[in-house]
Design an enzyme around this catalytic site. Structure first.
Site, mmCIF file in Angstrom:
data_model
loop_
_atom_site.group_PDB
_atom_site.id
_atom_site.type_symbol
_atom_site.label_atom_id
_atom_site.label_comp_id
_atom_site.label_asym_id
_atom_site.label_seq_id
_atom_site.Cartn_x
_atom_site.Cartn_y
_atom_site.Cartn_z
ATOM 1 N N ASP A 59 0.859 -1.176 0.000
ATOM 2 C CA ASP A 59 0.000 0.000 0.000
ATOM 3 C C ASP A 59 0.894 1.223 0.000
ATOM 4 O O ASP A 59 1.936 1.254 0.643
ATOM 5 C CB ASP A 59 -0.939 -0.001 1.209
ATOM 6 C CG ASP A 59 -2.134 0.902 0.966
ATOM 7 O OD1 ASP A 59 -3.249 0.398 0.758
ATOM 8 O OD2 ASP A 59 -1.945 2.139 0.962
ATOM 9 N N ASP B 238 -6.309 -5.261 -5.518
ATOM 10 C CA ASP B 238 -7.401 -4.673 -4.737
ATOM 11 C C ASP B 238 -7.234 -3.156 -4.730
ATOM 12 O O ASP B 238 -7.294 -2.495 -3.694
ATOM 13 C CB ASP B 238 -7.317 -5.255 -3.318
ATOM 14 C CG ASP B 238 -8.453 -4.767 -2.430
ATOM 15 O OD1 ASP B 238 -9.469 -4.285 -2.953
ATOM 16 O OD2 ASP B 238 -8.309 -4.862 -1.190
#
Lengths: 321, 321, 321, 321
Positions: free
Chosen positions: A113, A163
């Protein structure tokens, strides 16, 4: 016409098209941060629990995230059969990692991330989401651009889960929804590896981008399977696409799937089992037709442009009428 | 944060819960009538075509109504196999009748709607919906209260389709969602007859009423099957329930279904075929569990109270968190 | 945070700036027509009575229209002193005519509106607005373009009232807010005649257009006076501008005004009398300064562009900060 | 109907009545705190600068706060003529203090706010509001309940300014809008002292509470004067009321006022001067009539109940129609 009670005075208006919006009523702000990358809220809602909101875009909430995260993760894991290493691109809430780590076969998982502050805030305020997945020694959190990681990873992964946030024009992620990126993902997979993409909404007015993503994946992977689920707070059905070198059984035996899940995971699934998986793979006619008719391929030169900043772009309003 | 374009200044705010609403942008009003029963609009939207709105409640629109009307009608028709007579309760738009009349086996269909003016306006302005079903000599339109018709019908029907508006407290239809009413429907069926109910939303925050309706139907019918579909402009997945005296095959062979549809209908389906039907019947775990755990039975003394006038009533916010 | 009750599900979102909107809750639609010129609704609201809405833009409502129509009409009439003939441009609701006809001195009034159907609908459904002004034999309703009437009128008028819709780009009325048009109005006035313009909002974020309109009028009329009033359902203070060849007394004696009103009108005013007029003419500093600093003149080549279709145009957001 | 651009996805819906709301678009959150007393945001808007929001209620914003704070403060100061000591109840933003401290006559000012965290956040993030008033040695910030301070203050004040949040039922401030509280304020005034109250909205649908507050003040003070101003982001005209033992000149000479302001203040006013003050005191007829007709007196036993949590309470919808 007598009215009704309302629960909130603070609202997020999420435009699905320029003529449709879903309004999320906020009852409390649990955290607010302006990071180098984005504006983050963690909020409490009245009916759907706690939610993560990035740049005023709803990401997921505790009340219905299981309807997104379980179908994102488990079909790919089941397709592989015995995933040892899993790479998650995005997924700062930790819920994708949570689902991955249910698998006892997993020895190593990496979650990439870009935003340390968002990951930290989710870790602190969204325990319901990650359920302490961050403490699992098998999980490595990598703070980096997913693009960099795909460019440089030396490891080959059994499952790669994309995602990422939607490919909004000028947003951070649109490059990762292109042929070139899918090729990099394929190269980073083990021979039996499976790639799964959160692949945009599949409601009639928004179906085009999903069809094009599936079309693009078909130029890269031997076998591609689209499927969808409904997440109420997204105000749309949501599409996913699996890509792999091996044929995909679209009529899996529910009992066999249940046995596998029982054997290989620690359990606790709320929406997915063998029966659900069988259902997920049976796409309705209109989605199958849209995919079959699609020829458009997304490339770095012609990437997707998702609605969200004032243009319908790859939506197909004509389709919806 | 640069903004986006919006398409409308006239909006319907449809509250799903007191903290969630879906806003439909209206670009044009095609018809407006204040009938003895309700306030009716037929409007044009930007992305989802034309819509019927009754008492400020969205009924259906041309852009996604096929996702509701096809699964409402065809599973029951297929389950019967060769329906000759079909009774439709509600369904003023004519789209339910349209789907019923696709069946070449049908010799007689009756559609009961309480409001002549709404039926007339739909006939004039929503041709996309009824596709001239009203001109089919097999269809009889009965302007009456569905309750009366069920009380007095002498005919036995192969399929009865309950396409009524939601059971809002003090609304016109809540009595028709009770054990007593389901018994009347059963009595009006032929021995192989099938009853199908539009059975409310199945999103996590709204699931309770659906579970209770299924639970109630189980006290009346030997075999009951729940299934759901997603209709974007309802901002929810929508549930249905089949009731019949015969066992229901929940793993129908898609090829057999396709052959039946080809043989017995005039075709033209947009979302439903054998594959779709197989998918529809595979309910996700959380819905199966909610139904299995439910014991509440709706009766005339204790009818359902659907959210819509200021109370969560039969919603289960706790469930959603 | 416990919520409140709301009264409506049908809303008009009226954008004041791209970041501010006022939402009018509609409880009932009394009339709807699509005329050759525009889309018209007459609606009922919960707190502010009945309203006229044209092309989704709020025009006026029975609950607070007196705060607009009384200051639009009477300062000009009082300034003239004894108006015999009055020309009204726009004003389809009939409320401007109602105020004009309170003056016993008036022998002839003409009201020019482009849309017969709107005038007819207002006459039928908005009796509270016109209070049967349309039946007064002194009033002539002319269905025509105000531009044509000003181009061709042979009569000279004591008072001309411009009650037109806002000068939205590509809208029907923007030409009538220019130097050229003001010159035509001046030519159609008697020597002691008074022209009054509804001259846009004067809230800080929207003040520029008003200042420019006043600046433009000053190039045409010897004496110009700006004043403003607050109309709650406009979500803004609203500006007007008087133009005349005679000096304007901005400190009128309230008692004298009251006597004039008593002598020359049939009474019934709700917001305006001598005290109110004295107050109206005392503009706050920030509006006086904005007008004094303005040099921009609107011409047919460079007409005003009012916010309302996606551009801030002549708004001055910098001013507001 | 082509649409317009919008600037925000995060909105505060502020209900004025159950059928009217003003939506403030938020472009950025500058600060968020959950204090022991309330939930606080400091936000940035598109057109109206930065705003303070408490418990989802708009307090004031940099874009139009001068339209509220200048008329709140200066009429009372001018009425006294040479105020040395000023007590401010509420006013955490520091803007009321800023206006008070413009007066060179002021030797001592105290500002009472219950919430240290809000005061600190405003001091840090709303410099445009307080303009460093907090650094002025004449200002003492007292963190306490205004009720306590009025109960116990030994000092007599030349001016007391009640800048409290609206008297919402179950809110913290409703007791301070009663006869008993006004009597305490009177006792804390010097013989020539002036009390000024922010006295609620005066739009037709909301006028009742203002009229009752003025009626209540008349039972306590020999002379009471109501006046109002328009604050766009309040979506209403806002009322104030002065109470004093000396007669109030409602036709002050603008030149004299200008001379006083020049002599006794450090200047910098944006909306108020002699002309503006003369205008402020000329109330429109409908407000004068509502006040004259009012007989209701607010007491601790029967305090005001302002709309804001689901009841119209002291609003007068009938008045508005």
């Amino acid at each position: 016409m007598p009215g009704g009670e309302i629960g909130a005075e603070f609202w997020i208006h999420e435009y699905i098209t320029p003529w449709d919006f879903y309004a999320h009523g906020i009852t409390r702000v649990l955290a607010y941060r302006r990071t180098p990358f984005q504006e983050m809220y963690i909020v409490e809602t009245g009916a759907y629990g706690k939610a993560l909101v990035l740049d005023a875009k709803w990401q997921s909430c505790t009340g219905d995230e299981f309807l997104y995260h379980e179908p994102l993760v488990h079909p790919a894991m089941l397709l592989h059969g015995s995933p040892k290493s899993v790479l998650i691109l995005g997924g700062g809430e930790g819920a994708t990692a949570r689902e991955v780590l249910r698998w006892k076969t997993v020895e190593r998982a990496a979650m990439v991330d870009i935003d340390q502050e968002v990951v930290d805030a989710c870790r602190e305020h969204l325990v319901e989401m990650h359920q302490n997945a961050f403490d699992d020694p098998r999980l490595e959190v990598v703070i980096d651009d997913a693009l960099n990681v795909l460019d440089t990873t030396a490891h080959t992964w059994d499952v790669i889960i994309s995602d990422l946030s939607d490919p909004i024009e000028d947003g951070p992620s649109f490059k990762l929804f292109t042929k070139e990126y899918f090729e990099k993902a394929r190269s980073a997979l083990s021979p039996d590896g499976v790639f799964v993409l959160q692949a945009g909404p599949v409601a009639p007015a928004e179906l085009t981008m999903h069809a094009r993503l599936v079309c693009t994946m078909k130029t890269v992977f031997d076998h591609v399977q689209s499927y969808s689920t409904h997440v109420p707070t997204y105000a749309s059905s949501w599409g996913f696409a699996l890509g792999t070198a091996r044929p995909i059984d679209t009529r899996p035996d529910p009992d066999r799937i249940d046995r596998e899940l029982q054997l290989k995971t620690t359990g606790g699934l709320r929406m997915l089992d063998g029966v659900t998986l069988l259902g997920l793979f049976q796409l309705p006619v209109h989605i199958r037709r849209a995919i079959a008719a699609e020829t458009h391929i997304y490339t770095l030169k012609k990437p997707p442009k998702f609605f969200g900043k004032g243009t319908l772009a790859d939506c197909a309003p004509g389709e919806a009428r």
